[in-house]
Design a protein around this motif. Structure first.
Motif, mmCIF file in Angstrom:
data_model
loop_
_atom_site.group_PDB
_atom_site.id
_atom_site.type_symbol
_atom_site.label_atom_id
_atom_site.label_comp_id
_atom_site.label_asym_id
_atom_site.label_seq_id
_atom_site.Cartn_x
_atom_site.Cartn_y
_atom_site.Cartn_z
ATOM 1 N N LYS A 1 9.160 -10.743 2.121
ATOM 2 C CA LYS A 1 10.300 -11.372 2.042
ATOM 3 C C LYS A 1 11.367 -10.860 3.523
ATOM 4 O O LYS A 1 11.611 -11.734 4.251
ATOM 5 N N GLU A 2 11.412 -9.638 3.602
ATOM 6 C CA GLU A 2 12.078 -9.073 4.507
ATOM 7 C C GLU A 2 11.422 -9.588 5.987
ATOM 8 O O GLU A 2 11.871 -9.843 6.890
ATOM 9 N N MET A 3 10.147 -9.544 6.010
ATOM 10 C CA MET A 3 9.229 -9.933 7.328
ATOM 11 C C MET A 3 9.500 -11.078 7.697
ATOM 12 O O MET A 3 9.664 -11.635 8.852
ATOM 13 N N LYS A 4 9.569 -12.049 6.743
ATOM 14 C CA LYS A 4 9.720 -13.271 6.990
ATOM 15 C C LYS A 4 10.996 -13.813 7.457
ATOM 16 O O LYS A 4 11.343 -14.646 8.252
ATOM 17 N N GLY A 5 12.019 -13.008 7.226
ATOM 18 C CA GLY A 5 13.350 -13.172 7.865
ATOM 19 C C GLY A 5 13.799 -12.539 9.162
ATOM 20 O O GLY A 5 14.905 -12.660 9.624
ATOM 21 N N ASP A 6 12.628 -11.900 9.631
ATOM 22 C CA ASP A 6 12.938 -11.179 11.000
ATOM 23 C C ASP A 6 12.239 -12.179 11.942
ATOM 24 O O ASP A 6 11.134 -12.362 12.171
ATOM 25 N N GLY A 7 13.061 -12.450 13.030
ATOM 26 C CA GLY A 7 12.843 -13.338 14.076
ATOM 27 C C GLY A 7 11.457 -12.730 14.740
ATOM 28 O O GLY A 7 10.689 -13.474 15.365
ATOM 29 N N GLY A 8 11.480 -11.398 14.904
ATOM 30 C CA GLY A 8 10.494 -10.989 15.960
ATOM 31 C C GLY A 8 9.081 -10.903 15.204
ATOM 32 O O GLY A 8 8.126 -10.542 15.605
ATOM 33 N N LEU A 9 8.839 -11.576 14.018
ATOM 34 C CA LEU A 9 7.714 -11.552 13.396
ATOM 35 C C LEU A 9 7.076 -12.947 13.166
ATOM 36 O O LEU A 9 6.387 -13.230 12.366
ATOM 37 N N LYS A 10 7.844 -13.915 13.831
ATOM 38 C CA LYS A 10 7.329 -15.306 13.484
ATOM 39 C C LYS A 10 6.107 -15.650 14.135
ATOM 40 O O LYS A 10 5.454 -16.530 13.366
ATOM 41 N N ASP A 11 5.392 -14.704 14.900
ATOM 42 C CA ASP A 11 3.998 -15.064 15.363
ATOM 43 C C ASP A 11 2.868 -14.078 14.504
ATOM 44 O O ASP A 11 1.865 -14.154 14.453
ATOM 45 N N PHE A 12 3.336 -13.479 13.356
ATOM 46 C CA PHE A 12 2.618 -12.849 12.562
ATOM 47 C C PHE A 12 1.825 -13.674 11.744
ATOM 48 O O PHE A 12 2.361 -14.480 10.872
ATOM 49 N N ALA A 13 0.353 -13.635 11.741
ATOM 50 C CA ALA A 13 -0.512 -14.549 10.983
ATOM 51 C C ALA A 13 -0.263 -14.495 9.684
ATOM 52 O O ALA A 13 -0.559 -15.614 8.733
ATOM 53 N N ILE A 14 0.102 -13.491 8.983
ATOM 54 C CA ILE A 14 0.358 -13.272 7.464
ATOM 55 C C ILE A 14 1.468 -14.160 7.100
ATOM 56 O O ILE A 14 1.256 -14.657 6.017
ATOM 57 N N LEU A 15 2.212 -14.600 7.992
ATOM 58 C CA LEU A 15 3.419 -15.600 7.522
ATOM 59 C C LEU A 15 2.905 -16.816 7.721
ATOM 60 O O LEU A 15 3.642 -17.929 6.911
ATOM 61 N N GLN A 16 1.700 -17.283 8.547
ATOM 62 C CA GLN A 16 1.259 -18.518 8.629
ATOM 63 C C GLN A 16 0.140 -18.831 7.820
ATOM 64 O O GLN A 16 -0.318 -20.167 7.348
ATOM 65 N N GLN A 17 -0.695 -17.706 7.640
ATOM 66 C CA GLN A 17 -1.965 -18.034 6.883
ATOM 67 C C GLN A 17 -1.868 -16.884 5.503
ATOM 68 O O GLN A 17 -2.686 -15.797 5.835
ATOM 69 N N PRO A 18 -1.134 -16.996 4.720
ATOM 70 C CA PRO A 18 -0.804 -15.871 3.646
ATOM 71 C C PRO A 18 -2.238 -15.261 2.954
ATOM 72 O O PRO A 18 -2.268 -14.560 2.180
ATOM 73 N N ARG A 19 -3.145 -16.341 2.824
ATOM 74 C CA ARG A 19 -4.122 -16.078 1.977
ATOM 75 C C ARG A 19 -5.505 -15.624 2.859
ATOM 76 O O ARG A 19 -6.422 -14.891 2.080
ATOM 77 N N LEU A 20 -5.402 -15.437 4.047
ATOM 78 C CA LEU A 20 -6.378 -14.947 4.791
ATOM 79 C C LEU A 20 -6.188 -13.148 4.748
ATOM 80 O O LEU A 20 -5.315 -12.715 4.946
ATOM 81 N N SER A 21 -7.334 -12.726 4.145
ATOM 82 C CA SER A 21 -7.402 -11.118 3.949
ATOM 83 C C SER A 21 -7.722 -10.460 5.227
ATOM 84 O O SER A 21 -7.325 -9.046 5.326
ATOM 85 N N VAL A 22 -8.161 -10.748 6.489
ATOM 86 C CA VAL A 22 -8.203 -9.849 7.416
ATOM 87 C C VAL A 22 -7.852 -10.745 8.791
ATOM 88 O O VAL A 22 -8.440 -11.783 9.100
ATOM 89 N N MET A 23 -6.808 -10.003 9.396
ATOM 90 C CA MET A 23 -6.307 -10.851 10.592
ATOM 91 C C MET A 23 -5.812 -10.012 11.728
ATOM 92 O O MET A 23 -5.517 -8.954 11.652
ATOM 93 N N PRO A 24 -5.901 -10.457 13.011
ATOM 94 C CA PRO A 24 -5.274 -9.886 14.149
ATOM 95 C C PRO A 24 -3.825 -9.773 13.853
ATOM 96 O O PRO A 24 -3.175 -10.537 13.630
ATOM 97 N N THR A 25 -3.314 -8.527 14.465
ATOM 98 C CA THR A 25 -1.721 -8.442 14.804
ATOM 99 C C THR A 25 -1.518 -8.243 16.020
ATOM 100 O O THR A 25 -1.719 -7.017 16.586
ATOM 101 N N PRO A 26 -0.687 -8.997 16.692
ATOM 102 C CA PRO A 26 -0.374 -8.866 18.098
ATOM 103 C C PRO A 26 0.671 -7.494 18.051
ATOM 104 O O PRO A 26 1.183 -7.238 17.299
ATOM 105 N N GLU A 27 0.351 -6.952 19.360
ATOM 106 C CA GLU A 27 1.157 -5.561 19.644
ATOM 107 C C GLU A 27 2.533 -5.508 19.326
ATOM 108 O O GLU A 27 2.945 -4.648 18.560
ATOM 109 N N LYS A 28 3.156 -6.715 19.873
ATOM 110 C CA LYS A 28 4.732 -6.655 19.773
ATOM 111 C C LYS A 28 5.135 -6.553 18.056
ATOM 112 O O LYS A 28 5.993 -6.339 17.437
#
Length: 143
Positions: free
Chosen positions: A93-120
């Motif tokens: 929930k805290e991550m969802k509210g952080d603008g710096g994490l808008k590109d994080f795959a877990i917020l767009q594909q929450p059911r995917l169990s293995v995903m890339p994470t951009p350096e930023k």
């Protein structure tokens, strides 16, 4: 950088920390998640994320110690080693509210169990969670 997701009732950070922190990461059936596992390389760092109804946050960091190999008829696995526990795990929930994490795959594909994470995104989560392990500057090295 990557993220590996598991429900604590299936495999928890405490389970991962046993046996010298070494374990086989298996049970991945989704083809996109399997493709991501096949893209991992020795030494890559991964967020270890608890998911599920009650707990949803990054709890630690693991590193790949054996690249993908066949596991059963349609499965694949990798071997990982615990590197360090997050100092102050941030909830999803805290991550969802952080603008710096808008590109994080877990917020767009929450059911995917293995995903890339951009350096930023990696750096921002390490910042939110206070880094990982016992060292002063862990959380900014590797890929």
């Amino acid at each position: 950088y990557w993220l590996l997701k598991t429900e604590p009732g299936e495999w928890s950070w405490e389970d991962q920390a046993t046996n010298g922190g070494l374990s086989k990461w298996d049970g991945v059936k989704n083809k996109q998640a399997q493709k991501n596992l096949k893209s991992m390389h020795l030494g890559d760092l991964y967020f270890f994320c608890h998911s599920g109804a009650k707990v949803r946050h990054v709890v630690g960091v693991v590193s790949i110690v054996c690249e993908w190999y066949p596991d059963g008829e349609e499965g694949i696995a990798v071997d990982v080693k615990a590197i360090g526990e997050m100092r102050a795990p941030a909830d999803l929930k805290e991550m969802k509210g952080d603008g710096g994490l808008k590109d994080f795959a877990i917020l767009q594909q929450p059911r995917l169990s293995v995903m890339p994470t951009p350096e930023k995104v990696w750096e921002r989560i390490c910042e939110l969670d206070g880094g990982f392990g016992d060292g002063e500057d862990e959380g900014n090295d590797g890929d």
